[in-house]
Design a protein around this motif. Structure first.
Motif, short mmCIF file in Angstrom:
data_model
loop_
_atom_site.label_atom_id
_atom_site.label_comp_id
_atom_site.label_asym_id
_atom_site.label_seq_id
_atom_site.Cartn_x
_atom_site.Cartn_y
_atom_site.Cartn_z
N LEU A 29 0.81 -1.22 0.00
CA LEU A 29 0.00 0.00 0.00
C LEU A 29 0.84 1.27 0.00
O LEU A 29 0.39 2.30 -0.47
CB LEU A 29 -0.97 0.00 1.19
N SER A 30 2.05 1.18 0.55
CA SER A 30 2.86 2.39 0.59
C SER A 30 3.72 2.57 -0.66
O SER A 30 4.05 3.68 -1.02
CB SER A 30 3.80 2.38 1.80
N TYR A 31 4.17 1.46 -1.24
CA TYR A 31 5.13 1.59 -2.33
C TYR A 31 4.68 0.95 -3.64
O TYR A 31 4.95 1.47 -4.69
CB TYR A 31 6.48 0.97 -1.94
N TYR B 94 1.78 0.02 -5.39
CA TYR B 94 0.37 -0.06 -5.76
C TYR B 94 0.19 -0.81 -7.08
O TYR B 94 -0.88 -1.30 -7.37
CB TYR B 94 -0.21 1.35 -5.88
N GLN B 95 1.28 -0.93 -7.88
CA GLN B 95 1.17 -1.63 -9.16
C GLN B 95 0.80 -3.09 -8.99
O GLN B 95 0.29 -3.73 -9.88
CB GLN B 95 2.50 -1.58 -9.93
N ILE C 225 -1.32 -4.41 -7.00
CA ILE C 225 -2.69 -4.72 -6.59
C ILE C 225 -3.55 -4.99 -7.83
O ILE C 225 -3.55 -4.19 -8.76
CB ILE C 225 -3.28 -3.55 -5.78
N PRO D 31 -1.19 6.83 7.84
CA PRO D 31 -0.54 6.02 6.81
C PRO D 31 -0.67 4.53 7.17
O PRO D 31 -0.88 4.21 8.33
CB PRO D 31 0.91 6.48 6.85
N PRO D 32 -0.51 3.65 6.19
CA PRO D 32 -0.73 2.22 6.47
C PRO D 32 0.08 1.68 7.65
O PRO D 32 -0.39 0.82 8.38
CB PRO D 32 -0.31 1.55 5.17
N PHE E 15 10.71 -2.40 8.57
CA PHE E 15 11.45 -2.46 7.32
C PHE E 15 10.52 -2.26 6.12
O PHE E 15 10.90 -1.63 5.13
CB PHE E 15 12.19 -3.79 7.19
N GLU F 178 7.91 -0.46 6.05
CA GLU F 178 7.59 0.96 5.98
C GLU F 178 8.76 1.73 5.37
O GLU F 178 8.57 2.67 4.60
CB GLU F 178 7.27 1.48 7.39
N LEU F 179 10.00 1.32 5.71
CA LEU F 179 11.14 2.06 5.22
C LEU F 179 11.41 1.81 3.74
O LEU F 179 11.63 2.74 2.99
CB LEU F 179 12.40 1.68 6.01
N TRP F 180 11.40 0.55 3.33
CA TRP F 180 11.83 0.22 1.98
C TRP F 180 10.83 -0.59 1.18
O TRP F 180 11.18 -1.13 0.14
CB TRP F 180 13.14 -0.57 2.04
N PHE G 298 18.38 -10.48 7.20
CA PHE G 298 18.89 -10.38 8.56
C PHE G 298 18.49 -11.59 9.38
O PHE G 298 19.31 -12.20 10.08
CB PHE G 298 18.36 -9.11 9.25
N HIS H 260 20.93 -14.45 10.92
CA HIS H 260 20.92 -14.77 12.35
C HIS H 260 20.68 -16.25 12.57
O HIS H 260 21.37 -16.91 13.35
CB HIS H 260 19.83 -13.94 13.03
#
Lengths: 359, 494
Positions: B302-304, B306-307, B309, B327-328, B412, B414-416, B427, B431
């Motif tokens: 939803l944030s990055y 949208y294509q 969907i 925001p989402p 993550f 949300e950031l990228w 990550f 680990h």
């Protein structure tokens, strides 16, 4: 562990610092353009019309259109962005329409080229020519919830089951850039009563419309252009008319001779009879139908190829086919002389496998 | 018995008595033998001693029996644990384990002790954490003795070794190390023994303490040892070649070494037939992936992206988000935290109140927040489903890990966007690759790849094909049964 932790913290910090680089588009804060139309404006400028759905809770979305005039596509979008509430994005673009006049006089290639370079645009994007202007076409309220959805569905199901050969942005560009092949586009028409009609095919050469095939030629066009196809055609014999539904057909090119080139096109059609106006469908009648259909395919396809040659287009890709078969293919020579001298022999085989359940 | 603990300061005879007399429940009673007129004294702690054993069994023998010296007492007492010792440490320890000390006039510095321990054992109850519809219904209780009994009954062979180590400065907790000799890799047993002996802590109240203190990496949200309340699971683990720890006072056994995939295998999988069990296992893996990734994927897309969907879904999504002021990512955090609150509140309250909380929270808060326009109903469905999915984990501990794991993924995402999810996945994978359980790789059948173990990790093959024990355990007997013998027996039937 200490090193990993340090790296982790660094990565998170970097993420926070660098996240400005990724453009964030929250779904409900953008205008998701799903259709664009281009029209001829004057010698240097084009007019662009975008259409996007405005979503409403528990209702069908409302189509909104905006128009701007400019020289290239991106500036059109910028101009439109000045009119809309939310930023305009092209990621879910579904159709691109070209006004007839623009496609005939200016050519559409520079516009298509812009989409080809836009990473947000997917390749499953339909291109089509519209009769009249794209603006009027998009501004019309059709009897369907969304104009773009309607158009893309019409094109989609006609590709899957109808007479329209496979087409989209990717295929258009492939045909365009492939030596020895020319592209085509479906043509749409607005009909009275708020109806969209798929009205034949436009053949392109160097980005401009050079020919128009009406819907009744589309069946044969698809047989020639698509390797596998499906479609419906009406065959007439003395006993009555029969509509033959080709459930599976296969097309194959064979290079028979060189200098001058001779290509044999083998078309195998497996069909069923959907409808017959005559009295009784005897095996003999079936044979006759098959024969008649074969003759028609041969005749119509030969006519089509003759027409292609006259207009100097090659949507079936004979040139491309020859290129794959011989060494040192000279595209200039092919265009100038070889294509004109090419003989194409159509060899259809029609097999009617079923004529109905109740006999 | 080994004395795994060290005393820093020795409390000598008289000091001991002095300290003990401060406690109200310490008793020192003197008697005289009726036959030999020997005077003797009994020392014990009333709260630890079963008065019935003392007064009905021990005392009549001591009063009426023929005894002059401590050596005689050992012979006449009809009790199992009777011994004579001069070691003050041992004496003190025995006293606090519920033993009665016996001293005879004239013999200094030596005493006899006999065990009259009062055992408060809860009844064996139904499994609550690892409940299964099929299979045995008994669980461990808080008594080491009882728990050992439950295991011994399932593996009645002499090769089952039970070692005992006492840990904890104040708790003096008995920790039993169980393994099968000739089967379990000694390296694993030695590692466990060494680590348990190395525990330096004052109060060990549960097996979880031991587990945390001896884990390979204590800075990891992933449990590196499996704890279970089921004796059948323990028996299965022992015969597989694993080491089991039992802690007195804890109703959970600790199984080590283990791998990540084992946390997702329910013991019930082995009770169902293999096709069903494999199907359920597959669903469980899907549920776990869904539980961790669904909400972050929602935020990322939803944030990055949208294509991604589908057109048909756009209307539902956009319409449900139109009125939401956040925001989402905030929306997702709001709902995830609500769910965590509900879960935490439900866990802390008595069962019946907890259920009410669940219903009130789930229905009322969910509906209200959608109606108030704080969250979209699509996200509400996703969050509820992922919470539900996280409950499919058969081991409680890994369920908690999954609960936690979702939040870094959300950040993550949300950031990228989706790239961030992949980065976070990298990550987590890194680990996991570095984790070990008793020095054995934690991600074992996947990396290092072991084809044979991989087969058992994701499907549950038929029992007849499970001929080999897990390779990462490096057991001394890799084969569970002889294929030849199995075939011969089968041939007789046919």
């Amino acid at each position: 562990m200490g090193r990993l932790l340090k790296f982790f913290i660094m990565a998170v910090l970097a993420a926070a610092a660098l996240s400005g680089c990724v453009e964030k588009n929250i779904l409900d804060d953008i205008s998701l353009v799903n259709g664009i139309g281009f029209d001829y404006y004057d010698e240097t400028k084009i007019r662009g019309t975008v259409i996007y759905p405005y979503y409403l809770p528990e209702k069908d979305p409302e189509d909104k259109t905006f128009t701007a005039v400019s020289e290239i596509k991106k500036t059109i979008l910028d101009d439109i962005g000045r009119q809309t509430a939310d930023p305009v994005v092209t990621g879910s673009l579904n159709i691109i329409l070209f006004g007839e006049e623009l496609a005939e006089r200016k050519g559409i290639l520079e516009l298509v080229d812009a989409f080809q370079r836009d990473p947000g645009v997917g390749s499953t994007l339909y291109l089509a020519v519209v009769e009249g202007t794209a603006r009027e076409f998009l501004e019309e309220n059709y009897r369907y919830r969304s104009t773009v959805e309607l158009v893309s569905r019409i094109i989609q199901h006609n590709i899957d089951r109808g007479d329209l050969p496979k087409t989209n942005l990717q295929r258009f560009l492939f045909d365009y850039y492939q030596r020895g092949k020319t592209p085509f586009m479906p043509r749409l028409k607005r009909k009275p009563g708020k109806i969209v009609d798929l009205d034949g095919i436009n053949l392109f050469c160097k980005g401009k419309i050079v020919d128009y095939l009406p819907p009744d030629k589309m069946f044969f066009f698809k047989l020639l252009v698509d390797e596998y196809s499906e479609g419906l055609y009406l065959v007439e014999i003395d006993e009555g008319k029969a509509s033959v539904h080709s459930i599976r057909s296969k097309r194959k090119f064979r290079l028979m001779e060189k200098d001058p080139y001779k290509i044999r096109v083998e078309i195998d059609v497996n069909g069923v009879i959907d409808e017959f106006t005559g009295n009784e469908l005897k095996p003999a009648t079936m044979k006759k139908l098959e024969h008649e259909f074969e003759n028609m395919i041969k005749e119509e396809c030969t006519k089509l190829i003759r027409r292609f040659k006259e207009k100097e287009v090659d949507p079936a890709g004979f040139g491309h086919f020859v290129k794959t078969k011989i060494r040192n293919f000279d595209i200039e020579k092919w265009r100038n002389t070889d294509y004109k001298d090419l003989t194409v022999e159509i060899k259809p085989t029609v097999k009617i496998t079923q004529s109905g359940v109740i006999e | 018995m080994k004395l795994g603990w060290k005393r820093k300061k020795q409390i000598m005879g008289e000091d001991l008595k002095e300290i003990l007399e401060k406690s109200e429940d310490f008793q020192a009673v003197s008697y005289q033998n009726k036959k030999t007129k020997t005077r003797f004294t009994l020392f014990y702690i009333t709260s630890l001693v079963d008065e019935r054993i003392l007064h009905e069994i021990a005392l009549p023998k001591l009063l009426n029996g023929d005894f002059k010296k401590l050596g005689d007492a050992k012979k006449i007492l009809p009790l199992a644990e009777v011994d004579i010792s001069r070691n003050k440490n041992e004496i003190e320890q025995k006293l606090f384990n519920g033993a009665v000390l016996l001293t005879v006039e004239g013999e200094k510095g030596v005493c006899c002790f006999f065990s009259a321990q009062k055992e408060n054992v809860r009844n064996i109850s139904l499994p609550e954490i690892e409940f299964s519809v099929l299979g045995p219904k008994e669980t461990f209780v808080e008594s080491l003795k009882q728990n050992l009994n439950l295991i011994r009954k399932r593996i009645p062979v002499k090769e089952l070794i039970v070692e005992e180590i006492i840990v904890g400065r104040y708790s003096k907790t008995r920790v039993a190390i169980l393994y099968i000799e000739g089967l379990t890799n000694e390296e694993n047993v030695n590692t466990v023994r060494q680590r348990v002996e190395g525990i330096e802590y004052d109060e060990i109240t549960d097996s979880s303490y031991v587990m945390q203190l001896i884990s390979d990496n204590t800075n990891s949200p992933f449990p590196q040892m499996l704890d279970t309340e089921r004796p059948d699971r323990v028996a299965a683990a022992l015969t597989e070649g694993k080491v089991v720890l039992l802690v007195d006072g804890s109703p959970h056994a600790v199984i080590a070494p283990t791998t990540l995939v084992e946390f997702f295998n329910s013991y019930e999988d082995y009770l169902l037939d293999w096709i069903l069990a494999s199907f359920i296992r597959f669903i469980r893996f899907f549920a776990i992936a869904f539980s961790v990734l669904a909400t972050p994927a929602y935020v990322a897309i939803l944030s990055y992206h949208y294509q991604l969907i589908p057109v048909d879904l756009l209307n539902t999504l956009v319409a449900s988000r139109r009125m939401i002021p956040f925001p989402p990512v905030l929306e997702a955090f709001f709902l995830e935290i609500t769910i965590e609150l509900l879960r935490e509140a439900g866990a802390r309250l008595p069962t019946k109140v907890g259920q009410t909380i669940g219903i009130v929270g789930g229905i009322v808060i969910g509906t209200a927040s959608v109606e108030a326009g704080l969250t979209s109903n699509v996200l509400l469905i996703i969050v509820a489903l992922s919470a539900l999915a996280s409950f499919t984990t058969p081991v409680y501990r890994i369920g908690n890990t999954i609960r936690l794991l979702r939040f870094p993924f959300l950040i993550f995402a949300e950031l990228w966007g989706l790239l961030g999810i992949v980065v976070c996945l990298c990550f987590v994978t890194t680990h996991l690759l570095r984790l070990t359980s008793l020095g054995r790789p934690y991600l074992e059948p996947i990396y290092p790849p072991r084809l044979h173990d991989l087969k058992e990790a994701f499907v549950r093959p038929p029992l007849s094909t499970l001929r080999e024990r897990p390779q990462y355990l490096r057991t001394k007997k890799p084969a569970r049964f002889s294929r030849k013998a199995a075939k011969e027996k089968k041939d007789i039937d046919e």
